[in-house]
Write a protein that holds these residues in place. Structure first.
Motif, mmCIF file in Angstrom:
data_model
loop_
_atom_site.group_PDB
_atom_site.id
_atom_site.type_symbol
_atom_site.label_atom_id
_atom_site.label_comp_id
_atom_site.label_asym_id
_atom_site.label_seq_id
_atom_site.Cartn_x
_atom_site.Cartn_y
_atom_site.Cartn_z
ATOM 1 N N ASP B 156 0.865 -1.187 0.000
ATOM 2 C CA ASP B 156 0.000 0.000 0.000
ATOM 3 C C ASP B 156 0.905 1.241 0.000
ATOM 4 O OD1 ASP B 156 -1.597 2.176 0.727
ATOM 5 O OD2 ASP B 156 -2.887 0.956 2.016
ATOM 6 N N VAL B 157 1.033 1.892 -1.158
ATOM 7 C CA VAL B 157 1.985 3.001 -1.268
ATOM 8 C C VAL B 157 1.524 4.251 -0.503
ATOM 9 C CG1 VAL B 157 3.087 2.240 -3.417
ATOM 10 C CG2 VAL B 157 1.067 3.735 -3.526
ATOM 11 N N ALA B 158 0.222 4.439 -0.385
ATOM 12 C CA ALA B 158 -0.281 5.587 0.389
ATOM 13 C C ALA B 158 0.067 5.388 1.868
ATOM 14 C CB ALA B 158 -1.786 5.744 0.209
ATOM 15 N N LEU B 159 -0.054 4.151 2.323
ATOM 16 C CA LEU B 159 0.280 3.846 3.720
ATOM 17 C C LEU B 159 1.786 4.004 3.939
ATOM 18 C CD1 LEU B 159 -1.067 2.842 6.372
ATOM 19 C CD2 LEU B 159 -0.435 0.517 5.676
ATOM 20 N N LEU B 160 2.570 3.609 2.959
ATOM 21 C CA LEU B 160 4.020 3.798 3.047
ATOM 22 C C LEU B 160 4.339 5.294 3.167
ATOM 23 C CD1 LEU B 160 6.906 2.748 2.948
ATOM 24 C CD2 LEU B 160 6.742 2.569 0.473
ATOM 25 N N GLY B 161 3.568 6.123 2.458
ATOM 26 C CA GLY B 161 3.726 7.575 2.567
ATOM 27 C C GLY B 161 3.439 8.052 3.986
ATOM 28 N N ALA B 162 2.439 7.487 4.617
ATOM 29 C CA ALA B 162 2.106 7.852 6.003
ATOM 30 C C ALA B 162 3.224 7.410 6.951
ATOM 31 C CB ALA B 162 0.770 7.240 6.405
ATOM 32 N N ALA B 163 3.823 6.251 6.674
ATOM 33 C CA ALA B 163 4.939 5.779 7.506
ATOM 34 C C ALA B 163 6.126 6.738 7.358
ATOM 35 C CB ALA B 163 5.338 4.362 7.106
ATOM 36 N N PHE B 164 6.372 7.184 6.128
ATOM 37 C CA PHE B 164 7.433 8.176 5.877
ATOM 38 C C PHE B 164 7.235 9.390 6.786
ATOM 39 C CE2 PHE B 164 8.560 12.188 3.831
ATOM 40 C CZ PHE B 164 9.892 12.000 3.474
ATOM 41 N N PHE B 165 6.022 9.916 6.814
ATOM 42 C CA PHE B 165 5.750 11.092 7.647
ATOM 43 C C PHE B 165 5.845 10.772 9.143
ATOM 44 C CE2 PHE B 165 4.088 13.080 3.805
ATOM 45 C CZ PHE B 165 4.624 14.349 3.967
ATOM 46 N N SER B 166 5.439 9.585 9.537
ATOM 47 C CA SER B 166 5.557 9.182 10.945
ATOM 48 C C SER B 166 7.004 9.277 11.403
ATOM 49 C CB SER B 166 5.064 7.743 11.140
ATOM 50 O OG SER B 166 3.731 7.593 10.727
ATOM 51 N N PHE B 167 7.910 8.722 10.595
ATOM 52 C CA PHE B 167 9.331 8.723 10.952
ATOM 53 C C PHE B 167 9.917 10.137 10.881
ATOM 54 C CE2 PHE B 167 9.137 4.286 8.935
ATOM 55 C CZ PHE B 167 8.709 3.721 10.114
ATOM 56 N N TYR B 168 9.494 10.864 9.866
ATOM 57 C CA TYR B 168 9.984 12.226 9.669
ATOM 58 C C TYR B 168 9.631 13.111 10.861
ATOM 59 C CZ TYR B 168 9.845 17.013 7.851
ATOM 60 O OH TYR B 168 9.989 18.355 7.694
ATOM 61 N N TYR B 169 8.382 13.089 11.268
ATOM 62 C CA TYR B 169 7.957 13.932 12.399
ATOM 63 C C TYR B 169 8.564 13.448 13.716
ATOM 64 C CZ TYR B 169 4.525 16.578 9.672
ATOM 65 O OH TYR B 169 3.924 17.406 8.762
ATOM 66 N N PHE B 170 8.670 12.136 13.879
ATOM 67 C CA PHE B 170 9.214 11.620 15.142
ATOM 68 C C PHE B 170 10.687 12.007 15.282
ATOM 69 C CE2 PHE B 170 10.694 8.193 18.055
ATOM 70 C CZ PHE B 170 9.908 8.564 19.132
ATOM 71 N N ALA B 171 11.438 11.871 14.198
ATOM 72 C CA ALA B 171 12.856 12.244 14.233
ATOM 73 C C ALA B 171 13.000 13.748 14.457
ATOM 74 C CB ALA B 171 13.549 11.832 12.927
ATOM 75 N N LEU B 172 12.120 14.515 13.838
ATOM 76 C CA LEU B 172 12.157 15.968 13.981
ATOM 77 C C LEU B 172 11.853 16.387 15.427
ATOM 78 C CD1 LEU B 172 12.479 18.595 12.356
ATOM 79 C CD2 LEU B 172 10.018 18.528 11.904
ATOM 80 N N MET B 173 10.832 15.767 16.007
ATOM 81 C CA MET B 173 10.471 16.079 17.397
ATOM 82 C C MET B 173 11.593 15.686 18.340
ATOM 83 S SD MET B 173 6.409 15.436 18.035
ATOM 84 C CE MET B 173 6.536 13.668 17.851
ATOM 85 N N LEU B 184 18.463 13.027 10.771
ATOM 86 C CA LEU B 184 18.440 12.305 9.500
ATOM 87 C C LEU B 184 18.864 10.849 9.684
ATOM 88 C CD1 LEU B 184 17.918 12.525 6.433
ATOM 89 C CD2 LEU B 184 20.373 12.866 6.166
ATOM 90 N N GLN B 185 19.916 10.653 10.522
ATOM 91 C CA GLN B 185 20.371 9.277 10.769
ATOM 92 C C GLN B 185 19.279 8.461 11.451
ATOM 93 O OE1 GLN B 185 24.080 9.207 12.917
ATOM 94 N NE2 GLN B 185 25.110 10.438 11.359
ATOM 95 N N PHE B 186 18.610 9.074 12.389
ATOM 96 C CA PHE B 186 17.536 8.392 13.114
ATOM 97 C C PHE B 186 16.403 8.049 12.136
ATOM 98 C CE2 PHE B 186 14.117 8.869 16.611
ATOM 99 C CZ PHE B 186 14.271 7.551 17.002
ATOM 100 N N PHE B 187 16.035 9.016 11.310
ATOM 101 C CA PHE B 187 15.008 8.802 10.292
ATOM 102 C C PHE B 187 15.399 7.637 9.374
ATOM 103 C CE2 PHE B 187 13.885 9.413 5.847
ATOM 104 C CZ PHE B 187 12.506 9.465 5.906
ATOM 105 N N GLU B 188 16.654 7.638 8.919
ATOM 106 C CA GLU B 188 17.131 6.599 7.998
ATOM 107 C C GLU B 188 17.030 5.207 8.605
ATOM 108 O OE1 GLU B 188 21.039 8.596 6.730
ATOM 109 O OE2 GLU B 188 20.610 7.164 5.104
ATOM 110 N N ARG B 189 17.368 5.115 9.892
ATOM 111 C CA ARG B 189 17.318 3.798 10.553
ATOM 112 C C ARG B 189 15.881 3.302 10.646
ATOM 113 N NH1 ARG B 189 19.368 4.240 16.021
ATOM 114 N NH2 ARG B 189 19.213 1.974 16.031
ATOM 115 N N LEU B 190 14.963 4.224 10.975
ATOM 116 C CA LEU B 190 13.554 3.847 11.061
ATOM 117 C C LEU B 190 13.034 3.417 9.684
ATOM 118 C CD1 LEU B 190 12.373 6.711 13.434
ATOM 119 C CD2 LEU B 190 12.051 4.269 13.895
ATOM 120 N N LEU B 191 13.356 4.192 8.677
ATOM 121 C CA LEU B 191 12.901 3.886 7.316
ATOM 122 C C LEU B 191 13.453 2.548 6.850
ATOM 123 C CD1 LEU B 191 11.408 4.975 4.756
ATOM 124 C CD2 LEU B 191 13.622 5.840 4.000
ATOM 125 N N ARG B 192 14.730 2.308 7.141
ATOM 126 C CA ARG B 192 15.346 1.057 6.698
ATOM 127 C C ARG B 192 14.655 -0.145 7.352
ATOM 128 N NH1 ARG B 192 20.966 1.820 7.509
ATOM 129 N NH2 ARG B 192 20.621 3.340 5.869
#
Lengths: 204, 204
Positions: B156-173, B184-192
């Motif tokens: 589900d690519v839309a859901l993958l997009g939501a996961a992208f934002f989940s990691f992005y906001y969490f790393a940012l916070m 960025l490193q934290f985001f990358e590890r979550l995404l991987r």
């Protein structure tokens, strides 16, 4: 002396309960030390003996509630884990407890997120410690899932805990901003995609 | 008429630039309509012709910057995708552009997150539209990765997009709260971890 301590605790509890009610009913901007004091039938100075300011009162009101929610959530998620033996169910049960709490107090939750995401010390440290406890619990559940073969042996369980929080906060924010009516379902879908894995080339 | 419109745009741009500088230097509480007007050498009334209040000014300053960042990020992520052919690289490039922007303006970013997460209309709608555009782009990149066999056909690519934002906001916070020095490193590890997949039982 004993009676005075008891009385003090009872007064503190009554102030907190009144604050929760007012924050939910009148919002953060509509609540003041004076309005809480009035409804709790104490002097404003008494409220200020217990809490430094309105923000301190908000944080205390929520922190206590979250402690209670967390104690219950921990128990439920452990039971799910032992009984059903599924990490997904255990983590969903954990998130559900918190989402249920927020759903009962939407206005308070909005204020919480806004005020507590950038809380100053000592509240920032208390909230961080609470999050660290939940995180350790998630990692522990993931570790148990690993030893049952439910997860690969090389899975980083601490990182999985961070992913849990990523999905939890994102679903919560989407719900508070009116984007998703059912944060738990959204959370579950994100978690499932994470646990399922996406890359077909990975060796199994 | 043309000259007046030009002048108006130039004044608006100068006010915004001054606001960005002050917000970064003096913080949200240390910035006012009056202080911005003084440094931009215009009357306070002129600032108020362009912006309703301080919050409006903050939102406009950030929105414009994010638009520029996003235009650049879109281009870079598309190039990465075409050249290296890896969804992970493309998504990391996308996140990096935003993290780099925030890293240059930490105080402004803090104010942004605090004020814009719960912005009222019309800003809430503008920020939501911006997020929706980035989300559509992520889903499109994921769709391309799918057709190259980099992702399972049923992802589900839309859901993958939501996961992208989940990691992005969490790393940012986490970064804004001082928990992680390298978002960025934290985001990358979550995404991987998300892209790698965790469940060994899944059929491949």
């Amino acid at each position: 002396m004993f009676i005075r301590t008891e009385q003090k605790a009872a007064t503190r509890a009554r102030i907190l309960e009144t604050a929760r009610k007012q924050l939910e009913r009148d919002g953060y901007d509509g609540t003041s030390i004076r309005s809480v004091a009035g409804e709790a039938k104490v002097a404003a100075g008494t409220v200020l003996l217990h809490f430094r300011d309105k923000q301190d009162l908000l944080h205390a009101a929520l922190f206590d509630d979250l402690e209670t929610t967390w104690a219950r959530a921990r128990e439920v998620s452990e039971k799910k884990m032992q009984k059903k033996g599924s990490l997904e169910r255990a983590l969903t049960a954990l998130a559900r407890a918190f989402f249920d709490y927020y759903a009962e107090r939407p206005a308070l939750s909005r204020a919480l997120l806004r005020e507590s995401l950038f809380a100053a010390p000592p509240w920032s440290q208390r909230f961080a410690a609470q999050v660290a406890e939940v995180h350790a619990h998630v990692a522990q559940l993931a570790g148990a899932a690993k030893s049952r073969g439910e997860l690969e042996a090389d899975v980083d369980v601490a990182l999985l805990g961070a992913a849990f929080f990523s999905f939890y906060y994102f679903a919560l924010m989407a719900w508070l901003q009116g984007g998703h009516a059912h944060p738990l379902q959204f959370f579950e879908r994100l978690l499932r995609q994470h646990l399922d894995g996406l890359a077909p080339r990975r060796k199994r």
